[in-house]
Design a protein around this motif. Structure first.
Motif, PDB file in Angstrom:
ATOM      1  N   MET A   1      18.721  33.253  22.619  1.00 54.91           N
ATOM      2  CA  MET A   1      19.665  34.203  23.452  1.00 54.91           C
ATOM      3  C   MET A   1      21.043  34.223  22.525  1.00 54.91           C
ATOM      4  SD  MET A   1      20.424  35.973  25.928  1.00 54.91           S
ATOM      5  CE  MET A   1      19.205  35.915  26.910  1.00 54.91           C
ATOM      6  N   VAL A   2      21.313  33.191  21.779  1.00 54.10           N
ATOM      7  CA  VAL A   2      22.483  33.033  20.857  1.00 54.10           C
ATOM      8  C   VAL A   2      22.389  34.264  19.609  1.00 54.10           C
ATOM      9  CG1 VAL A   2      21.502  31.375  19.523  1.00 54.10           C
ATOM     10  CG2 VAL A   2      24.067  31.602  19.651  1.00 54.10           C
ATOM     11  N   LYS A   3      21.011  34.411  19.396  1.00 52.03           N
ATOM     12  CA  LYS A   3      21.020  35.478  18.471  1.00 52.03           C
ATOM     13  C   LYS A   3      21.041  36.682  18.910  1.00 52.03           C
ATOM     14  CE  LYS A   3      17.317  37.570  15.287  1.00 52.03           C
ATOM     15  NZ  LYS A   3      16.049  37.365  14.649  1.00 52.03           N
TER      16      LYS A   3
ATOM     17  N   GLU B   1      16.856  44.757  14.460  1.00 49.57           N
ATOM     18  CA  GLU B   1      16.478  43.472  15.181  1.00 49.57           C
ATOM     19  C   GLU B   1      17.188  43.058  16.644  1.00 49.57           C
ATOM     20  OE1 GLU B   1      14.497  39.854  15.782  1.00 49.57           O
ATOM     21  OE2 GLU B   1      14.192  41.375  14.155  1.00 49.57           O
ATOM     22  N   LEU B   2      18.167  44.019  16.569  1.00 48.45           N
ATOM     23  CA  LEU B   2      18.939  43.674  18.087  1.00 48.45           C
ATOM     24  C   LEU B   2      18.043  44.461  18.902  1.00 48.45           C
ATOM     25  CD1 LEU B   2      21.360  43.226  19.749  1.00 48.45           C
ATOM     26  CD2 LEU B   2      22.280  45.225  19.025  1.00 48.45           C
ATOM     27  N   LYS B   3      17.668  45.792  18.510  1.00 42.22           N
ATOM     28  CA  LYS B   3      16.875  46.626  19.407  1.00 42.22           C
ATOM     29  C   LYS B   3      15.620  45.944  19.933  1.00 42.22           C
ATOM     30  CE  LYS B   3      14.752  51.220  19.489  1.00 42.22           C
ATOM     31  NZ  LYS B   3      13.272  50.859  19.464  1.00 42.22           N
TER      32      LYS B   3
ATOM     33  N   GLU C   1      12.226  42.948  23.652  1.00 37.62           N
ATOM     34  CA  GLU C   1      11.197  41.753  24.022  1.00 37.62           C
ATOM     35  C   GLU C   1      11.897  41.222  25.201  1.00 37.62           C
ATOM     36  OE1 GLU C   1      11.401  39.561  20.475  1.00 37.62           O
ATOM     37  OE2 GLU C   1      10.267  40.995  19.297  1.00 37.62           O
ATOM     38  N   GLU C   2      13.265  40.940  25.346  1.00 43.10           N
ATOM     39  CA  GLU C   2      13.752  40.282  26.614  1.00 43.10           C
ATOM     40  C   GLU C   2      13.442  40.733  27.693  1.00 43.10           C
ATOM     41  OE1 GLU C   2      15.228  37.256  26.713  1.00 43.10           O
ATOM     42  OE2 GLU C   2      14.674  36.931  24.530  1.00 43.10           O
TER      43      GLU C   2
ATOM     44  N   PRO D   1       9.059  37.485  31.486  1.00 45.96           N
ATOM     45  CA  PRO D   1       9.352  37.382  32.949  1.00 45.96           C
ATOM     46  C   PRO D   1      10.638  36.827  33.353  1.00 45.96           C
ATOM     47  CG  PRO D   1       7.173  36.160  32.231  1.00 45.96           C
ATOM     48  CD  PRO D   1       8.079  36.815  30.942  1.00 45.96           C
ATOM     49  N   LEU D   2      11.142  37.355  34.594  1.00 40.76           N
ATOM     50  CA  LEU D   2      12.467  36.827  34.709  1.00 40.76           C
ATOM     51  C   LEU D   2      12.717  35.578  35.028  1.00 40.76           C
ATOM     52  CD1 LEU D   2      15.411  38.099  35.265  1.00 40.76           C
ATOM     53  CD2 LEU D   2      14.835  38.353  37.343  1.00 40.76           C
TER      54      LEU D   2
END
Length: 238
Positions: free
Chosen positions: A1-3, A78-80, A85-86, A90-91
């Motif tokens: 997540m930090v990335k 990479e951001l896109k 991917e996120e 699954p939530l």
């Protein structure tokens, strides 16, 4: 997540790690993402090596030198990709290895096991207090629904986890008995030597066995009953 957070921020403007850190703290993202300040600088260094960000310039502030980073084209891609991917993840987890732990309780000392569970419950209760505190601060009439639901899901998930661990203590002795009976089943049945079914009834049993295995892995509330039925079926399949 930090990335994801770093790339998101640098995609807006070039800056240094300290500004990103303060942004995370000011917006409460450290609550959700659990981002530590050290992880920001580590991630920036790693991303620079990967070519996702690059050093833009250095600024001297007092006795400190701040490295100003900017995102690269590779970083924008990479951001896109990371966001996509996120979105596809699954939530909430639908299963965990911990769900199957109770069936091993006959291998533990009861007092030691319950002490561990009680310690974990205390930690969960402290975590619950923390999240409810932030919920009271962040949620008001103008809060968007997604943020409200996010807090509710997190708080309810912690409450469910507390309930699950308290149920372990309540039913500990029952699971010890079940653990013992399961070991008897494992000792007496060669799961690798179960023959293929030769009739429709056996075929139905095979299908039911697979269904029961899925229940045991993914539905902890019904795992005890499913295991009992599985034992009976496995002893009948020849």
């Amino acid at each position: 997540m930090v990335k994801l957070i770093i790339l998101y921020y640098l995609n807006i403007k070039s800056t240094h790690g300290y500004e990103i850190q303060k942004f995370i703290q000011a917006t409460g993202l450290d609550v959700w993402a659990k981002v530590k300040s050290g992880s920001i600088y580590y991630a920036l260094s790693k991303m620079e090596k990967n070519g996702e960000v690059e050093l833009y310039k250095e600024e001297t502030v007092g006795s400190k030198v701040r490295k100003i980073y900017q995102i690269t084209e590779k970083g924008k891609n990479e951001l896109k990709n990371t966001i996509e991917e996120e979105l596809d993840k699954p939530l909430m987890p639908i299963g965990t290895d911990k769900f199957i732990i109770p069936i091993t309780f006959n291998r533990l000392d009861k007092n030691e096991a319950i002490a561990i569970v009680n310690k974990h419950i205390k930690s969960l209760e402290e975590t619950l207090d923390y999240w409810e505190y932030w919920k009271d601060i962040k949620i008001n009439e103008s809060t968007l629904q997604v943020e409200k639901i996010s807090f509710e899901m997190t708080v309810n998930g912690i409450k469910d986890s507390i309930r699950w661990h308290k149920a372990i203590i309540d039913e500990y002795d029952e699971y010890v008995k079940y653990s013992q009976s399961q070991e008897v089943m494992i000792k007496n049945i060669d799961f690798g030597d179960v023959e293929e079914p030769k009739n429709n009834n056996a075929q139905a049993d095979k299908k039911r066995i697979e269904e029961l295995r899925e229940i045991i892995l993914n539905n902890p509330e019904k795992s005890k009953e499913a295991l009992e039925e599985l034992m009976n079926l496995m002893s009948q399949v020849k």
